[in-house]
Motif scaffolding. Structure first.
Motif, mmCIF file in Angstrom:
data_model
loop_
_atom_site.group_PDB
_atom_site.id
_atom_site.type_symbol
_atom_site.label_atom_id
_atom_site.label_comp_id
_atom_site.label_asym_id
_atom_site.label_seq_id
_atom_site.Cartn_x
_atom_site.Cartn_y
_atom_site.Cartn_z
ATOM 1 N N ALA A 106 -32.547 18.391 -2.192
ATOM 2 C CA ALA A 106 -32.051 17.478 -1.982
ATOM 3 C C ALA A 106 -33.444 16.447 -1.854
ATOM 4 C CB ALA A 106 -31.957 17.542 0.141
ATOM 5 N N PRO A 107 -32.810 14.495 -1.829
ATOM 6 C CA PRO A 107 -31.876 13.826 -2.129
ATOM 7 C C PRO A 107 -31.333 14.468 -3.370
ATOM 8 C CG PRO A 107 -32.939 12.981 -2.105
ATOM 9 C CD PRO A 107 -34.702 13.887 -2.368
ATOM 10 N N GLU A 108 -29.497 14.216 -3.193
ATOM 11 C CA GLU A 108 -29.321 14.687 -4.136
ATOM 12 C C GLU A 108 -28.664 13.719 -5.749
ATOM 13 O OE1 GLU A 108 -26.404 16.444 -6.382
ATOM 14 O OE2 GLU A 108 -26.450 17.389 -4.710
ATOM 15 N N HIS A 109 -29.231 12.344 -5.341
ATOM 16 C CA HIS A 109 -29.590 11.293 -6.577
ATOM 17 C C HIS A 109 -30.516 12.115 -7.561
ATOM 18 C CE1 HIS A 109 -33.614 9.755 -5.189
ATOM 19 N NE2 HIS A 109 -33.561 9.294 -4.098
ATOM 20 N N LEU A 110 -32.062 12.875 -6.569
ATOM 21 C CA LEU A 110 -32.964 13.299 -7.391
ATOM 22 C C LEU A 110 -31.883 13.951 -8.804
ATOM 23 C CD1 LEU A 110 -35.444 14.040 -5.398
ATOM 24 C CD2 LEU A 110 -35.008 12.308 -7.083
ATOM 25 N N ASN A 111 -30.383 14.581 -8.540
ATOM 26 C CA ASN A 111 -30.112 15.252 -9.756
ATOM 27 C C ASN A 111 -28.531 14.570 -10.495
ATOM 28 O OD1 ASN A 111 -31.052 17.787 -8.077
ATOM 29 N ND2 ASN A 111 -29.337 17.784 -7.307
ATOM 30 N N ARG A 112 -29.505 13.235 -10.672
ATOM 31 C CA ARG A 112 -28.820 12.917 -11.625
ATOM 32 C C ARG A 112 -29.879 11.981 -12.327
ATOM 33 N NH1 ARG A 112 -23.922 10.331 -10.166
ATOM 34 N NH2 ARG A 112 -24.446 8.677 -11.068
ATOM 35 N N TRP A 113 -30.082 11.964 -13.936
ATOM 36 C CA TRP A 113 -30.658 13.173 -14.747
ATOM 37 C C TRP A 113 -30.472 11.664 -15.833
ATOM 38 C CZ3 TRP A 113 -32.315 18.164 -16.761
ATOM 39 C CH2 TRP A 113 -32.376 19.062 -16.250
ATOM 40 N N PRO A 114 -31.694 10.734 -15.915
ATOM 41 C CA PRO A 114 -31.297 9.291 -17.343
ATOM 42 C C PRO A 114 -31.273 9.608 -18.306
ATOM 43 C CG PRO A 114 -33.704 9.701 -16.164
ATOM 44 C CD PRO A 114 -33.236 10.754 -15.756
ATOM 45 N N ARG A 116 -21.925 6.192 -19.341
ATOM 46 C CA ARG A 116 -22.686 6.704 -18.402
ATOM 47 C C ARG A 116 -24.035 6.221 -18.021
ATOM 48 N NH1 ARG A 116 -18.826 11.343 -15.529
ATOM 49 N NH2 ARG A 116 -19.448 12.345 -17.705
ATOM 50 N N ASP A 117 -24.719 5.797 -17.809
ATOM 51 C CA ASP A 117 -26.240 5.350 -17.543
ATOM 52 C C ASP A 117 -27.466 6.856 -16.904
ATOM 53 O OD1 ASP A 117 -25.820 3.526 -19.187
ATOM 54 O OD2 ASP A 117 -25.898 1.823 -17.211
ATOM 55 N N ALA A 118 -26.206 7.793 -16.307
ATOM 56 C CA ALA A 118 -26.812 8.816 -16.230
ATOM 57 C C ALA A 118 -26.314 10.324 -16.248
ATOM 58 C CB ALA A 118 -26.805 8.699 -14.653
ATOM 59 N N LEU A 119 -26.857 11.478 -15.966
ATOM 60 C CA LEU A 119 -26.180 12.845 -15.955
ATOM 61 C C LEU A 119 -26.395 12.914 -14.556
ATOM 62 C CD1 LEU A 119 -24.680 14.525 -17.855
ATOM 63 C CD2 LEU A 119 -26.899 15.810 -18.079
ATOM 64 N N LYS A 120 -25.018 13.461 -13.691
ATOM 65 C CA LYS A 120 -24.556 14.210 -12.757
ATOM 66 C C LYS A 120 -24.850 15.545 -13.312
ATOM 67 C CE LYS A 120 -22.973 15.186 -8.485
ATOM 68 N NZ LYS A 120 -22.721 16.590 -8.482
ATOM 69 N N ILE A 121 -26.182 16.688 -12.784
ATOM 70 C CA ILE A 121 -26.108 18.070 -13.233
ATOM 71 C C ILE A 121 -25.726 19.134 -12.817
ATOM 72 C CG2 ILE A 121 -28.782 17.338 -15.065
ATOM 73 C CD1 ILE A 121 -29.828 19.110 -12.423
ATOM 74 N N GLU A 122 -25.356 20.193 -12.827
ATOM 75 C CA GLU A 122 -25.396 20.929 -12.022
ATOM 76 C C GLU A 122 -26.311 22.331 -11.872
ATOM 77 O OE1 GLU A 122 -22.739 21.235 -9.647
ATOM 78 O OE2 GLU A 122 -21.567 19.762 -10.127
ATOM 79 N N PRO A 123 -27.376 22.006 -11.416
ATOM 80 C CA PRO A 123 -28.191 22.931 -11.337
ATOM 81 C C PRO A 123 -28.340 24.757 -10.749
ATOM 82 C CG PRO A 123 -28.794 22.124 -9.465
ATOM 83 C CD PRO A 123 -27.656 21.279 -9.946
ATOM 84 N N ALA A 124 -28.517 25.773 -11.845
ATOM 85 C CA ALA A 124 -28.460 26.370 -11.379
ATOM 86 C C ALA A 124 -29.490 26.896 -11.029
ATOM 87 C CB ALA A 124 -28.941 27.504 -13.028
ATOM 88 N N ILE A 125 -30.858 26.703 -9.897
ATOM 89 C CA ILE A 125 -31.744 26.840 -9.454
ATOM 90 C C ILE A 125 -32.124 25.188 -8.832
ATOM 91 C CG2 ILE A 125 -33.053 27.138 -10.915
ATOM 92 C CD1 ILE A 125 -34.536 29.006 -8.964
ATOM 93 N N THR A 126 -32.060 25.553 -7.115
ATOM 94 C CA THR A 126 -32.818 24.542 -6.513
ATOM 95 C C THR A 126 -34.392 24.224 -5.782
ATOM 96 O OG1 THR A 126 -31.481 25.048 -4.755
ATOM 97 C CG2 THR A 126 -30.583 23.126 -6.170
#
Length: 295
Positions: free
Chosen positions: A195-203, A209-219
């Motif tokens: 968390a927070p979720e916005h940190l998983n939107r990579w530039p 789109r101007d950002a990539l929402k990732i699905e992390p394998a580990i957080t």
């Protein structure tokens, strides 16, 4: 308290000057103003302090007693003012600074020996929290915050900004190959934030789109933990320059996907409650760290 410090000052100055006229000149007030202040003081105390004659002023018995106490009060106030002034000239006292652990480790802690040498009378306390802290509740004097500020009740000083980059270790890239597109990146082990979720939107540019929402394998909850996972060949991470610049320079981490990377920078700010008159130790820290950070 019935009396004011202005009335005490008038009373003492009249006695020291020998007359109301001389006291008025010294205090840069009118004679009538000084006389009224004396009368007001005696009325509040319900007693005569001075016997007035055409030639001189004479203290009553009560006036002698009150004069000694008035001098002590004015001397104590002057000493209090001077002590505050000395603190501004020579900052001292406890200073608690809070920052997220990565920023504390990479940007604050390395400079604190030099800070202590410059300001030996400041008792520095460093705390680390990954989440935003309440300054009053945690008794924090200065908090370093990364990202857009939300709390409008705080005052802030901008310290700079830090660029976000996509990085991975040479060992991981040797094993998994270097991704050269968003599509290829999706197949890799991605390390993200709990968390927070916005940190998983990579530039990264992802189509329109101007950002990539990732699905992390580990957080992980801390950027420093993510950095160590990346250093240990754990996968690809998106981290700020302030915590990876040494790793990149020494080739422990490799920037990737620079051709589709959006130049996104995280603002770094120091927040605090004091405004017009900063405590000397707070001002000293802000001025010091502002010259040391390479952001």
């Amino acid at each position: 308290m019935k009396t004011s410090t202005d009335e005490l000052l008038v009373f003492v100055t009249v006695i020291d000057s020998g007359s109301i006229t001389a006291a008025a000149e010294k205090l840069q007030q009118t004679v009538s103003g000084v006389s009224r202040a004396l009368t007001r003081l005696e009325k509040k105390l319900d007693t005569a302090l001075i016997r007035r004659t055409t030639r001189r002023l004479q203290l009553t018995e009560e006036g002698v007693l009150f004069l000694a106490r008035a001098r002590a009060i004015l001397d104590a106030m002057e000493e209090a003012e001077q002590s505050v002034a000395r603190r501004r000239e020579r900052p001292s006292g406890r200073l608690r600074v809070d920052a997220a652990s990565p920023f504390m480790l990479h940007c604050i802690a390395p400079h604190m020996q030099a800070f202590a040498a410059l300001f030996p009378e400041i008792r520095l306390e460093l705390t680390s929290n990954e989440r935003i802290v309440d300054l009053l509740e945690q008794k924090v004097d200065i908090a370093i915050r990364i990202g857009a500020l939300q709390d409008s009740t705080l005052h802030a000083r901008a310290l700079g900004s830090s660029k976000l980059r996509i990085v991975a270790s040479p060992g991981y890239l040797a094993e998994a190959g270097e991704p050269r597109s968003v599509e290829a990146l999706r197949a890799h082990r991605l390390i993200g934030f709990t968390a927070p979720e916005h940190l998983n939107r990579w530039p990264l540019r992802d189509g329109e789109r101007d950002a990539l929402k990732i699905e992390p394998a580990i957080t992980a909850s801390s950027g420093e933990t993510i950095r160590h996972l990346a250093l240990a060949d754990g996968g690809v991470a998106c981290l700020a320059d302030f915590m990876t610049v040494a790793d990149v320079n020494e080739k422990r981490l490799v920037p990737i996907l620079d051709d589709i990377l959006i130049d996104e920078r995280q603002p770094v700010s120091a927040v605090f409650y004091q405004s017009a008159s900063l405590a000397g130790r707070v001002q000293a820290f802000l001025d010091f760290i502002g010259t040391r950070l390479e952001l």
